[in-house]
Scaffold this active site. Structure first.
Site, PDB file in Angstrom:
ATOM      1  N   ASN A 113     -16.596  -7.609   8.486  1.00 44.22           N
ATOM      2  CA  ASN A 113     -15.933  -7.290   9.753  1.00 44.22           C
ATOM      3  C   ASN A 113     -16.895  -6.852  10.851  1.00 44.22           C
ATOM      4  OD1 ASN A 113     -15.837  -5.287   7.558  1.00 44.22           O
ATOM      5  ND2 ASN A 113     -15.194  -3.862   9.121  1.00 44.22           N
TER       6      ASN A 113
ATOM      7  N   CYS B 211     -12.397  -0.161  12.595  1.00 37.24           N
ATOM      8  CA  CYS B 211     -11.360  -0.172  11.566  1.00 37.24           C
ATOM      9  C   CYS B 211     -11.267   1.169  10.885  1.00 37.24           C
ATOM     10  CB  CYS B 211     -11.656  -1.225  10.502  1.00 37.24           C
ATOM     11  SG  CYS B 211     -11.443  -2.879  11.120  1.00 37.24           S
TER      12      CYS B 211
ATOM     13  N   THR C 204      12.594  -2.512  -0.053  1.00 34.38           N
ATOM     14  CA  THR C 204      13.273  -3.564   0.725  1.00 34.38           C
ATOM     15  C   THR C 204      12.262  -4.246   1.626  1.00 34.38           C
ATOM     16  OG1 THR C 204      15.323  -2.334   0.639  1.00 34.38           O
ATOM     17  CG2 THR C 204      15.135  -3.999   2.388  1.00 34.38           C
TER      18      THR C 204
ATOM     19  N   GLY D 297      -3.860  -5.109   4.935  1.00 32.81           N
ATOM     20  CA  GLY D 297      -5.073  -5.383   4.172  1.00 32.81           C
ATOM     21  C   GLY D 297      -5.424  -4.218   3.255  1.00 32.81           C
TER      22      GLY D 297
HETATM   23  N1  PLP Z   1     -10.625  -5.243   5.202  1.00 35.21           N
HETATM   24  C1  PLP Z   1     -11.325  -5.639   6.285  1.00 35.21           C
HETATM   25  C2  PLP Z   1     -12.542  -6.481   6.120  1.00 35.21           C
HETATM   26  C3  PLP Z   1     -10.927  -5.253   7.575  1.00 35.21           C
HETATM   27  O1  PLP Z   1     -11.634  -5.643   8.637  1.00 35.21           O
HETATM   28  C4  PLP Z   1      -9.772  -4.444   7.707  1.00 35.21           C
HETATM   29  C5  PLP Z   1      -9.414  -4.013   9.076  1.00 35.21           C
HETATM   30  O2  PLP Z   1      -8.787  -3.090   9.411  1.00 35.21           O
HETATM   31  C6  PLP Z   1      -9.042  -4.088   6.539  1.00 35.21           C
HETATM   32  C7  PLP Z   1      -9.521  -4.496   5.314  1.00 35.21           C
HETATM   33  C8  PLP Z   1      -7.812  -3.264   6.587  1.00 35.21           C
HETATM   34  O3  PLP Z   1      -6.680  -4.033   6.948  1.00 35.21           O
HETATM   35  P1  PLP Z   1      -5.366  -3.315   7.514  1.00 35.21           P
HETATM   36  O4  PLP Z   1      -5.716  -2.784   8.853  1.00 35.21           O
HETATM   37  O5  PLP Z   1      -4.328  -4.410   7.576  1.00 35.21           O
HETATM   38  O6  PLP Z   1      -4.981  -2.266   6.525  1.00 35.21           O
END
Ligand code: PLP
Length: 388
Positions: free
Chosen positions: A152, A326, A238, A72
């Protein structure tokens, strides 16, 4: 090992065993580089393209609009930095919100240091963006609006279709971080008419280190990575074939199972909310209780330190978050909770419960049994609670 009760599905999800099974051969006998010439490589390529089609089906996109990334965070970066670099001659203004994930916020902050202007829209008490505020913020120099689909931490779901229509009326592009909504809610990129949409594999029971950027046909971006020109030149390197196969399988399963999961999880979440409101005095439910992810419950339990509560819950085998797991571990109060108007104290006393595939009613019973005495104990030690 003691039983653990996992209530942190918005932070990450376990990889579904069916996904692991689908991936396994691509580490060993099907290890070939999809760009190579021989027959086996062609098979790897075909498997990768079948996974791309599964991901596209989940979003109602076409396969050529799906770009595989490392997660993400990379998808958000590619969308925002990619548009900024491509359209800088057209304009230097971007719009986002105060409640985005750091993957969006910090990317915008970074651009703000190199000649771009960024508007960070406020949200209301439940975390909603005001469509009129968006309309008024768009200027001739605005090239991109980036607003997340579902938050989130508090689960609030934005009215994307309306926000996209406003943005397009004014001639700008629209990106959404849909990391928390993809796989939980139906998403139809054609119906939304969205230009760019990010999501992450590890939030939908796929492997970590995989993500997707949907790029509407005709939307042009500059890449972040330069190299062999993989992924239509937007993401050289890759391909992570096992990861892609896993994400494809996870997308397929999400498409098949999400409606049943909603039916199962919503009443469990609602039960937690009703019981905690009944049993624990002085709590607040954060987020929009009408437009909210059905798996998410964010509480502010006043006169308590969230971290202390998490420690006690952990001793009982209960895994939850306060603020957002996160981001890197930090004692700063959550920027999302501050943006919806909570005091530092109430933001510190927050607890995020996020349910998922392996939660059973007995897990919810356990949380209802364990949390209230912990709250009582911590409050009995709090000078602020005693003074009340
Ligand atoms: N965006 C949101 C709303 C998230 O909850 C997260 C969670 O980690 C991310 C982005 C980032 O994604 P990733 O952990 O795959 O980099």
């Amino acid at each position: 090992m003691d039983k653990t009760y996992y209530f942190d599905y918005n932070a990450t999800t376990p990889t579904d065993p069916r996904v692991v099974d689908a991936m396994a051969p691509f580490f060993t006998e099907k290890f070939h580089n999809p760009s190579s010439f021989y027959r086996h490589a062609g098979q790897a390529f075909q498997a990768m393209e079948a996974a791309r089609a599964s991901v596209a089906a989940l979003l109602h996109a076409s396969a050529k609009e799906i770009i595989f990334t490392s997660g993400g965070t990379e998808s958000d970066n590619l969308a925002i930095q990619g548009v900024a670099a491509k359209l800088k001659a057209k304009g230097n203004h971007l719009i986002t919100t105060k409640i985005e994930h750091p993957a969006v916020l910090n990317t915008c902050q970074h651009l703000a240091k190199s000649g771009f202007e960024v508007t960070f829209l406020p949200v209301d008490r439940v975390g909603m963006v005001d469509p009129d505020a968006l309309r008024q913020s768009i200027r001739p120099a605005t090239i991109l609006v980036s607003i997340m689909h579902a938050n989130n931490e508090i689960g609030t779901i934005q009215p994307l279709k309306e926000l996209i229509a406003i943005t397009h009326e004014k001639g700008a592009l629209f990106h959404s971080d849909a990391v928390q909504s993809t796989g939980k809610l139906p998403i139809n990129v054609k119906d939304l008419d969205i230009d760019l949409l990010s999501f992450s594999s590890h939030k939908i029971y796929g492997p970590k280190g995989m993500g997707v950027l949907y790029v509407k046909s005709g939307v042009k971006l500059e890449p972040l990575l330069f190299g062999g020109g993989h992924e239509r030149g937007l993401r050289s390197g890759t391909e992570n074939v096992p990861g892609i196969i896993g994400l494809g399988k996870a997308a397929e399963l999400a498409g098949q199972e999400m409606a049943a999961e909603e039916k199962r999880l919503r009443p469990l979440r609602d039960r937690l909310e009703t019981e905690f409101r009944r049993i624990i005095p002085d709590i607040m439910v954060n987020g929009d209780t009408r437009q909210r992810l059905y798996n998410t419950l964010n509480l502010s339990i006043r006169f308590i330190e969230g971290e202390a509560m998490l420690g006690y819950l952990d001793q009982h085998g209960l895994a939850l978050s306060s603020g957002s797991a996160c981001s890197a571990k930090s004692l700063e109060p959550s920027h999302v909770l501050l943006a919806i108007g909570l005091s530092h104290e109430d933001a510190h006393g927050s607890l995020r419960i996020s349910l998922g595939k392996y939660n059973q009613p007995a897990d919810v019973d356990k949380l209802i049994e364990v949390l209230p005495p912990i709250v009582e104990k911590l409050r009995s030690m709090s000078p602020f609670w005693k003074k009340k």
